[in-house]
Design a protein around this motif. Structure first.
Motif, mmCIF file in Angstrom:
data_model
loop_
_atom_site.group_PDB
_atom_site.id
_atom_site.type_symbol
_atom_site.label_atom_id
_atom_site.label_comp_id
_atom_site.label_asym_id
_atom_site.label_seq_id
_atom_site.Cartn_x
_atom_site.Cartn_y
_atom_site.Cartn_z
ATOM 1 N N ILE A 35 0.744 -1.082 0.025
ATOM 2 C CA ILE A 35 -0.051 -0.141 0.045
ATOM 3 C C ILE A 35 0.708 1.374 0.142
ATOM 4 C CG2 ILE A 35 -1.412 1.398 1.623
ATOM 5 C CD1 ILE A 35 -2.891 -1.340 2.332
ATOM 6 N N LEU A 36 1.897 1.367 0.645
ATOM 7 C CA LEU A 36 2.823 2.362 0.953
ATOM 8 C C LEU A 36 3.800 2.439 -0.054
ATOM 9 C CD1 LEU A 36 3.299 2.417 4.664
ATOM 10 C CD2 LEU A 36 1.706 3.865 3.529
ATOM 11 N N GLY A 37 3.769 1.686 -1.153
ATOM 12 C CA GLY A 37 4.976 1.274 -2.353
ATOM 13 C C GLY A 37 4.560 2.340 -3.467
ATOM 14 N N ASN A 38 3.383 2.939 -3.710
ATOM 15 C CA ASN A 38 3.416 3.775 -4.876
ATOM 16 C C ASN A 38 2.428 4.988 -4.404
ATOM 17 O OD1 ASN A 38 0.280 2.858 -5.195
ATOM 18 N ND2 ASN A 38 1.235 1.049 -5.197
ATOM 19 N N ALA A 39 2.142 5.805 -5.250
ATOM 20 C CA ALA A 39 1.478 7.126 -5.034
ATOM 21 C C ALA A 39 0.210 6.793 -4.804
ATOM 22 C CB ALA A 39 1.704 8.012 -6.410
ATOM 23 N N GLN A 40 -0.587 5.864 -5.634
ATOM 24 C CA GLN A 40 -2.094 5.618 -5.264
ATOM 25 C C GLN A 40 -2.466 4.921 -4.028
ATOM 26 O OE1 GLN A 40 -3.646 2.741 -8.323
ATOM 27 N NE2 GLN A 40 -5.877 3.018 -7.671
ATOM 28 N N GLY A 41 -1.583 4.027 -3.487
ATOM 29 C CA GLY A 41 -1.585 3.652 -2.080
ATOM 30 C C GLY A 41 -1.142 4.640 -1.066
ATOM 31 N N LEU A 42 -0.463 5.408 -1.314
ATOM 32 C CA LEU A 42 0.129 6.474 -0.544
ATOM 33 C C LEU A 42 -1.176 7.792 -0.247
ATOM 34 C CD1 LEU A 42 3.674 6.885 -1.458
ATOM 35 C CD2 LEU A 42 3.016 6.284 0.900
ATOM 36 N N ARG A 43 -1.745 8.006 -1.404
ATOM 37 C CA ARG A 43 -3.063 8.627 -1.168
ATOM 38 C C ARG A 43 -4.127 8.014 -0.445
ATOM 39 N NH1 ARG A 43 -4.228 13.154 -0.119
ATOM 40 N NH2 ARG A 43 -2.678 14.058 -1.649
ATOM 41 N N ALA A 44 -4.361 6.786 -0.910
ATOM 42 C CA ALA A 44 -5.222 6.028 -0.157
ATOM 43 C C ALA A 44 -5.063 5.964 1.337
ATOM 44 C CB ALA A 44 -5.395 4.598 -0.533
ATOM 45 N N ALA A 45 -3.700 5.694 1.640
ATOM 46 C CA ALA A 45 -3.301 5.799 3.238
ATOM 47 C C ALA A 45 -3.525 7.194 3.745
ATOM 48 C CB ALA A 45 -1.823 5.311 3.242
ATOM 49 N N THR A 46 -3.215 8.230 3.030
ATOM 50 C CA THR A 46 -3.402 9.922 3.639
ATOM 51 C C THR A 46 -4.998 9.813 3.977
ATOM 52 O OG1 THR A 46 -1.294 10.183 2.285
ATOM 53 C CG2 THR A 46 -3.039 12.086 3.014
ATOM 54 N N GLU A 126 3.116 15.391 -7.054
ATOM 55 C CA GLU A 126 2.258 14.603 -6.417
ATOM 56 C C GLU A 126 2.697 14.061 -5.078
ATOM 57 O OE1 GLU A 126 -0.784 10.841 -7.226
ATOM 58 O OE2 GLU A 126 0.755 11.230 -8.806
ATOM 59 N N MET A 127 3.924 13.437 -5.137
ATOM 60 C CA MET A 127 4.295 12.836 -3.930
ATOM 61 C C MET A 127 4.677 13.823 -2.989
ATOM 62 S SD MET A 127 4.248 9.352 -4.371
ATOM 63 C CE MET A 127 5.638 8.479 -3.805
ATOM 64 N N ASP A 128 5.219 15.063 -3.328
ATOM 65 C CA ASP A 128 5.467 16.213 -2.308
ATOM 66 C C ASP A 128 4.109 16.570 -1.748
ATOM 67 O OD1 ASP A 128 8.023 16.061 -2.632
ATOM 68 O OD2 ASP A 128 8.436 17.853 -3.943
ATOM 69 N N GLN A 129 3.045 16.689 -2.534
ATOM 70 C CA GLN A 129 1.784 17.178 -2.054
ATOM 71 C C GLN A 129 1.567 16.167 -0.926
ATOM 72 O OE1 GLN A 129 0.044 19.710 -2.541
ATOM 73 N NE2 GLN A 129 -1.767 19.150 -1.246
ATOM 74 N N ALA A 194 5.865 21.819 5.371
ATOM 75 C CA ALA A 194 4.734 21.313 4.846
ATOM 76 C C ALA A 194 4.170 22.366 3.710
ATOM 77 C CB ALA A 194 3.505 21.049 5.649
ATOM 78 N N ALA A 195 4.036 23.820 4.132
ATOM 79 C CA ALA A 195 3.629 24.931 2.928
ATOM 80 C C ALA A 195 4.361 24.743 1.623
ATOM 81 C CB ALA A 195 3.775 26.047 3.773
ATOM 82 N N LYS A 196 5.589 24.417 1.978
ATOM 83 C CA LYS A 196 6.540 24.581 0.860
ATOM 84 C C LYS A 196 6.290 23.238 -0.252
ATOM 85 C CE LYS A 196 10.442 27.176 3.012
ATOM 86 N NZ LYS A 196 11.711 27.200 3.421
ATOM 87 N N LEU A 197 5.970 22.114 0.610
ATOM 88 C CA LEU A 197 5.876 21.023 -0.428
ATOM 89 C C LEU A 197 4.615 21.041 -1.004
ATOM 90 C CD1 LEU A 197 7.235 18.591 2.486
ATOM 91 C CD2 LEU A 197 8.085 18.961 0.084
ATOM 92 N N MET A 198 3.454 21.389 -0.681
ATOM 93 C CA MET A 198 1.958 21.174 -0.882
ATOM 94 C C MET A 198 1.616 22.288 -1.961
ATOM 95 S SD MET A 198 -0.169 20.385 2.354
ATOM 96 C CE MET A 198 0.285 21.909 3.400
ATOM 97 N N THR A 199 1.866 22.114 -3.270
ATOM 98 C CA THR A 199 1.710 23.050 -4.460
ATOM 99 C C THR A 199 0.474 22.574 -5.313
ATOM 100 O OG1 THR A 199 3.230 21.582 -5.903
ATOM 101 C CG2 THR A 199 4.205 23.682 -4.498
ATOM 102 N N VAL A 200 -0.323 21.473 -5.152
ATOM 103 C CA VAL A 200 -1.448 21.269 -5.754
ATOM 104 C C VAL A 200 -2.731 21.764 -5.251
ATOM 105 C CG1 VAL A 200 -2.719 19.168 -6.289
ATOM 106 C CG2 VAL A 200 -0.080 18.697 -6.152
ATOM 107 N N SER A 201 -3.558 22.149 -6.043
ATOM 108 C CA SER A 201 -4.776 22.827 -5.569
ATOM 109 C C SER A 201 -5.481 21.454 -5.079
ATOM 110 C CB SER A 201 -5.367 23.660 -6.713
ATOM 111 O OG SER A 201 -6.545 24.061 -6.383
ATOM 112 N N ARG A 202 -6.137 21.944 -3.988
ATOM 113 C CA ARG A 202 -7.233 20.847 -3.317
ATOM 114 C C ARG A 202 -8.149 21.696 -2.511
ATOM 115 N NH1 ARG A 202 -5.903 15.443 -1.075
ATOM 116 N NH2 ARG A 202 -7.204 15.260 -2.882
#
Length: 483
Positions: A35-46, A126-129, A194-202
């Motif tokens: 689950i923690l091995g790819n972006a999709q799994g990391l987003r799901a865990a988040t 994406e991963m930085d976000q 965290a502020a510097k890492l988050m550049t994706v609009s959410r």
């Protein structure tokens, strides 16, 4: 069986995985490493970590433990619910709400640490976000903990104990509490990162750079670092991504889903499937016409007098009087039943709301307080008047540096406006104590069953909750607050 902190830490990622499995079918049966091995799994865990925030052990207890020590609510009778201990400043080492929140907080932190440890910074936008969101959540929860269990920053932060700073996933019950100063330094540093890492609009259901800057304006205000409080408030306000509600929007402000509300920076999104009914925040402060709600906690007479001073104040709409069939004021134990609807009626459901964590009004008021403390009276008054105009006030209802309307100083103006605007959202006691002011309850209620009066000085030992004894038994290095 009561879970120890060690077991909770060991189960942290499993719980995150389970949370993800509820909504993400492809992850059923996968191992943690998968689950923690790819972006999709990391987003799901988040997303699972965000789900933790909805847990009653956290959100309900957090809002009660932040708000009930203030003077905007009154409790109309005794109760076996531990909220009574929070409200009356009679904290105990075996207090249920403190233990529930403490353990849930470290579950969230460990869940975030699992994700943080699986991401190499700079891999992709994406991963930085994802990394930034988990760093934000971890910092936010540490801040919640240090406010509840550590003394105000303005009271010897170098020596007063805060909470355990947890940055790993080890089941370690032998960590010691960091000082209040160390915890605040950790929180502010993490939020900046965290502020510097988050550049994706959410949407406002997720952490963003704006949310990090908004929370930094609050953190620095609590630290009495007024220059930085102003700096980070400016970043949020000048971004122009969010806008204050208009007077016509104010009465329905809390009934709108947070993602449709242009003033909300961050909220814990609840939809109909998340409605907690009798266990919801709304049920504690409001009883619907259909009879859903406990009907025991009301707006204090002191707050009613303040908000009712100006008939045009739209914030009066958040108070609902319970009347008898004959149209007279209904009471409980001699106290007027005046309900609060700030956590009710989202989508027309009496017990449904998406609790707001950060909004633009607070950021203006953070800046106003910092301006007042740095001698910038004109700017402080201007920010206060922005909020008053939002509430539908104008003309002689606004303040000026030559007309403080009987208040002794500009800081008093700001603190009064914070009380009016942020009532029931968990700010009032902190506003008083960090400014060295006593909490004075001079209205009917069960805070003092003898006289109905209560004064709590900022240096009172019960200003903070006690570390749960169940955790101290397991950890010889975990020192208790003064009893």
């Amino acid at each position: 069986m009561k879970l120890t902190l060690s077991r909770l830490l060991l189960l942290g990622c499993v719980v995150v995985t389970t949370s993800c499995e509820i909504d993400t079918t492809p992850y059923n049966g996968l191992s943690e490493s998968a689950i923690l091995g790819n972006a999709q799994g990391l987003r799901a865990a988040t997303d699972g970590n965000y789900t933790f925030l909805k847990d009653l052990d956290y959100t309900r207890n957090l809002f009660i433990m932040n708000e009930y020590p203030g003077d905007n609510l009154t409790l109309s009778g005794t109760t076996t619910d531990p909220l009574f201990l929070t409200y009356t400043y009679r904290h105990t080492a075996d207090q249920g709400n403190a233990l529930q929140l403490y353990r849930k907080a470290y579950q969230i932190i460990v869940g975030c640490n699992k994700v943080i440890g699986a991401i190499q910074e700079g891999t992709s936008k994406e991963m930085d976000q994802i990394l930034g969101e988990n760093i934000f959540l971890r910092a936010s929860v540490h801040f919640d903990l240090v406010r509840l269990f550590g003394r105000p920053y303005t009271q010897s932060p170098e020596t007063n104990l805060g909470v355990i700073i947890k940055t790993d996933t080890k089941a370690d019950d032998n960590a010691a509490r960091a000082t209040v100063k160390e915890v605040y330094a950790f929180v502010s540093s993490e939020l900046q990162k965290a502020a510097k890492l988050m550049t994706v609009s959410r949407t406002s259901s997720y952490a963003t750079a704006t949310a990090a800057n908004a929370l930094l304006s609050r953190v620095y205000l609590y630290m009495n670092d007024n220059a930085n409080a102003i700096k980070y408030a400016d970043l949020v306000i000048t971004e122009n991504r969010f806008s204050l509600a208009t007077p016509t929007q104010v009465p329905d402000f809390y009934t709108i889903e947070n993602e449709q509300n242009k003033e909300v920076i961050l909220a814990i999104k609840h939809t109909l499937k998340d409605d907690r009914g009798w266990s919801s925040l709304g049920s504690m402060l409001y009883t619907s016409p259909g009879g859903v709600g406990w009907g025991e906690v009301y707006a204090s007479q002191a707050y009613q007098d303040l908000v009712n001073k100006y008939p045009n104040d739209k914030r009066r709409s958040f108070l609902v009087r319970k009347l008898t069939a004959q149209g007279t004021q209904e009471q409980r134990n001699g106290i007027d039943k005046v309900y609060v609807t700030k956590f009710s009626n989202q989508g027309g459901i009496a017990t449904l709301s998406s609790p707001i964590l950060l909004r633009l009004s607070e950021v203006y008021l953070n800046r106003a307080e910092a301006y007042a403390k740095t001698g910038q009276a004109d700017k402080a008054i201007a920010d206060v008047n922005q909020i008053r105009q939002r509430a539908g006030l104008s003309g002689t209802e606004l303040f000026s540096t030559t007309d403080l309307k009987g208040l002794p100083g500009v800081l008093d103006v700001v603190l009064q406006e914070r009380r009016l605007e942020l009532a029931f959202e968990g700010h009032r006691a902190y506003d008083l104590f960090r400014n060295g002011r006593s909490l004075v309850r001079n209205y009917p209620g069960f805070h003092n069953t003898t006289t109905g009066q209560q004064t709590v000085p900022p240096d009172d030992k019960q200003v903070v909750h006690l570390i749960p004894e169940a955790e101290i038994v397991l950890n010889s290095n975990l020192k208790q607050n003064p009893l």
